[in-house]
Design an enzyme around this catalytic site. Structure first.
Site, mmCIF file in Angstrom:
data_model
loop_
_atom_site.group_PDB
_atom_site.id
_atom_site.type_symbol
_atom_site.label_atom_id
_atom_site.label_comp_id
_atom_site.label_asym_id
_atom_site.label_seq_id
_atom_site.Cartn_x
_atom_site.Cartn_y
_atom_site.Cartn_z
ATOM 1 N N LYS A 171 32.529 19.793 -17.202
ATOM 2 C CA LYS A 171 33.373 20.994 -17.259
ATOM 3 C C LYS A 171 33.934 21.347 -15.874
ATOM 4 O O LYS A 171 35.115 21.682 -15.727
ATOM 5 C CB LYS A 171 32.566 22.170 -17.819
ATOM 6 N N LYS A 240 35.229 29.678 -9.208
ATOM 7 C CA LYS A 240 33.822 29.264 -9.373
ATOM 8 C C LYS A 240 33.724 27.811 -9.841
ATOM 9 O O LYS A 240 32.954 27.013 -9.302
ATOM 10 C CB LYS A 240 33.163 30.233 -10.367
HETATM 11 P P1 NDP Z 1 34.551 37.410 -19.210
HETATM 12 O O1 NDP Z 1 34.602 37.864 -17.812
HETATM 13 O O2 NDP Z 1 35.648 37.806 -20.141
HETATM 14 O O3 NDP Z 1 33.163 37.900 -19.905
HETATM 15 C C1 NDP Z 1 31.956 37.754 -19.259
HETATM 16 C C2 NDP Z 1 30.822 38.167 -20.164
HETATM 17 O O4 NDP Z 1 29.614 38.097 -19.397
HETATM 18 C C3 NDP Z 1 30.927 39.587 -20.682
HETATM 19 O O5 NDP Z 1 30.284 39.665 -21.941
HETATM 20 C C4 NDP Z 1 30.145 40.361 -19.629
HETATM 21 O O6 NDP Z 1 29.609 41.576 -20.093
HETATM 22 C C5 NDP Z 1 29.021 39.399 -19.353
HETATM 23 N N1 NDP Z 1 28.413 39.618 -18.051
HETATM 24 C C6 NDP Z 1 29.015 39.650 -16.845
HETATM 25 N N2 NDP Z 1 28.105 39.849 -15.872
HETATM 26 C C7 NDP Z 1 26.909 39.963 -16.480
HETATM 27 C C8 NDP Z 1 25.575 40.185 -16.015
HETATM 28 N N3 NDP Z 1 25.306 40.324 -14.723
HETATM 29 N N4 NDP Z 1 24.583 40.255 -16.931
HETATM 30 C C9 NDP Z 1 24.850 40.104 -18.251
HETATM 31 N N5 NDP Z 1 26.071 39.893 -18.751
HETATM 32 C C10 NDP Z 1 27.086 39.816 -17.879
HETATM 33 O O7 NDP Z 1 34.389 35.818 -19.164
HETATM 34 P P2 NDP Z 1 34.844 34.731 -20.255
HETATM 35 O O8 NDP Z 1 34.373 35.124 -21.589
HETATM 36 O O9 NDP Z 1 36.282 34.419 -20.040
HETATM 37 O O10 NDP Z 1 34.027 33.459 -19.705
HETATM 38 C C11 NDP Z 1 32.660 33.241 -20.011
HETATM 39 C C12 NDP Z 1 32.316 31.811 -19.560
HETATM 40 O O11 NDP Z 1 33.153 30.895 -20.293
HETATM 41 C C13 NDP Z 1 32.595 31.547 -18.061
HETATM 42 O O12 NDP Z 1 31.640 30.707 -17.525
HETATM 43 C C14 NDP Z 1 33.985 30.893 -18.080
HETATM 44 O O13 NDP Z 1 34.192 30.086 -16.938
HETATM 45 C C15 NDP Z 1 33.906 30.103 -19.374
HETATM 46 N N6 NDP Z 1 35.190 29.774 -19.995
HETATM 47 C C16 NDP Z 1 36.176 30.723 -20.182
HETATM 48 C C17 NDP Z 1 37.392 30.360 -20.743
HETATM 49 C C18 NDP Z 1 38.498 31.348 -20.975
HETATM 50 O O14 NDP Z 1 39.626 30.912 -21.334
HETATM 51 N N7 NDP Z 1 38.282 32.665 -20.801
HETATM 52 C C19 NDP Z 1 37.673 28.969 -21.134
HETATM 53 C C20 NDP Z 1 36.544 28.075 -20.982
HETATM 54 C C21 NDP Z 1 35.374 28.463 -20.400
HETATM 55 P P3 NDP Z 1 30.441 42.969 -20.012
HETATM 56 O O15 NDP Z 1 31.190 43.045 -21.306
HETATM 57 O O16 NDP Z 1 29.407 43.987 -19.862
HETATM 58 O O17 NDP Z 1 31.366 42.868 -18.808
#
Ligand code: NDP
Length: 295
Positions: A171, A240
């Site tokens: 990835k 990242k």
């Molecule tokens: P977001 O920033 O939209 O969401 C992050 C999630 O993690 C939220 O549910 C957030 O909760 C939670 N979170 C953040 N910090 C903490 C913490 N300290 N403790 C617990 N929960 C936490 O990210 P994405 O959904 O876009 O991405 C998630 C993963 O998927 C990442 O690793 C990203 O690189 C990967 N990804 C994303 C893609 C995309 O198109 N968006 C595509 C492919 C991979 P809260 O709601 O409270 O903020």
């Protein structure tokens, strides 16, 4: 129905979890509890109050958080995942995490008789909504085999890449290539704009020629030329990923100057543009340096 837990209802986690809810008895947990409440009301899933509560009774526990650091931090404490995970459960991390941290997490889970699979995804939010993601897995063949039926809820192509950490490694390199393509396409189009060729004309040629990529075929026409820049994948997350790929190249003593440079450029873009920016907005830094907009 098998009980599954999903933790992390972010931009991509929420549509993935929605598909899981269609096929399994799902419990969800999210740091901002209101999001879990809304998700539960819309899907019939159970909103858990703590990570331990979500994991209790689950055969498969899925995490989808920003980095491996947040995943590791969820394990401990009286309300942490380890307090709820039963021996024999399977832990599937869909975060785009880093291989070294995943191996440490896998060791800790093994001590609690819980198997670990890293299973990051590609295909973006649109692919998650269609249930058509590519899932790249790291772990034992047996553990990946156990994960498959749940991953199939949102994954169209599920590839076993190797041992624990191999999914995260693939990835990170994939996304470093995305970073290279976004940046180099922006440099090329800015150069052509200064030479008097519009981006639309240039893309018509490039997208029928050997310089094309997903960035030139989809991201530039739909997001840059239109100046729409929708926020689907945060720039800080691609920063990242590029850094993980650069670290991996260093750790494996692989000469990879372009991967190192991509990591530095995306770090600079992230620092300059701030946390709210989408990954494609990195082209704004290329435009600022060139003194011209890509249109
Ligand atoms: P977001 O920033 O939209 O969401 C992050 C999630 O993690 C939220 O549910 C957030 O909760 C939670 N979170 C953040 N910090 C903490 C913490 N300290 N403790 C617990 N929960 C936490 O990210 P994405 O959904 O876009 O991405 C998630 C993963 O998927 C990442 O690793 C990203 O690189 C990967 N990804 C994303 C893609 C995309 O198109 N968006 C595509 C492919 C991979 P809260 O709601 O409270 O903020």
């Amino acid at each position: 129905m098998q009980r599954v837990a999903f933790l992390g209802l972010g931009a991509i986690g929420a549509p993935m979890a929605r598909h899981v809810a269609e096929h399994f008895d799902l419990a969800v947990w999210n740091r901002t509890a209101a999001k879990a409440g809304e998700f539960a009301a819309a899907t019939g899933a159970r909103a858990a109050g703590t990570p331990a509560d979500a994991a209790r009774g689950a055969v498969v526990v899925i995490t989808c958080l920003p980095t491996s650091r947040e995943v590791a931090a969820l394990l401990d404490g009286p309300e942490g995942l380890l307090a709820g995970l039963a021996p024999g459960a399977l832990f599937v991390d869909c975060t785009s995490g880093d291989p070294a941290t995943s191996r440490r997490i896998a060791e800790r889970l093994a001590a609690a008789q819980v198997e670990f699979v890293d299973a990051p995804v590609s295909g973006g939010v649109a692919g998650a909504e269609r249930g058509a993601l590519t899932v790249m897995c790291g772990g034992s063949a047996a553990a990946v085999g156990r994960a498959r039926p749940v991953l199939a809820a949102f994954g169209e192509r599920i590839v076993h890449c190797g041992g624990v950490g191999a999914g995260h490694a693939v990835k990170a390199v994939n996304n470093a290539l995305l970073a290279v393509h976004v940046w180099s396409t922006a440099e090329g189009l800015a150069t052509l704009a200064k030479a008097g060729v519009s981006a639309t004309t240039a893309l018509e040629v490039i997208n029928a020629s050997s310089g094309r990529s997903n960035a030139s075929m989809n991201l530039f026409p739909e997001r840059v030329v239109t100046r729409a820049f929708p926020r689907t994948f945060r720039l800080s997350l691609l920063d990242k990923d590029a850094a993980i790929a650069a670290d991996l190249a260093r750790d494996t003593r692989t000469p990879a100057p372009i991967l190192q440079l991509a990591a530095d450029l995306f770090r600079a873009a992230n620092v300059t543009l701030g946390d709210g920016a989408d990954h494609v907005e990195a082209v704004k830094l290329v435009e600022a340096w060139a003194g011209i907009e890509i249109r």
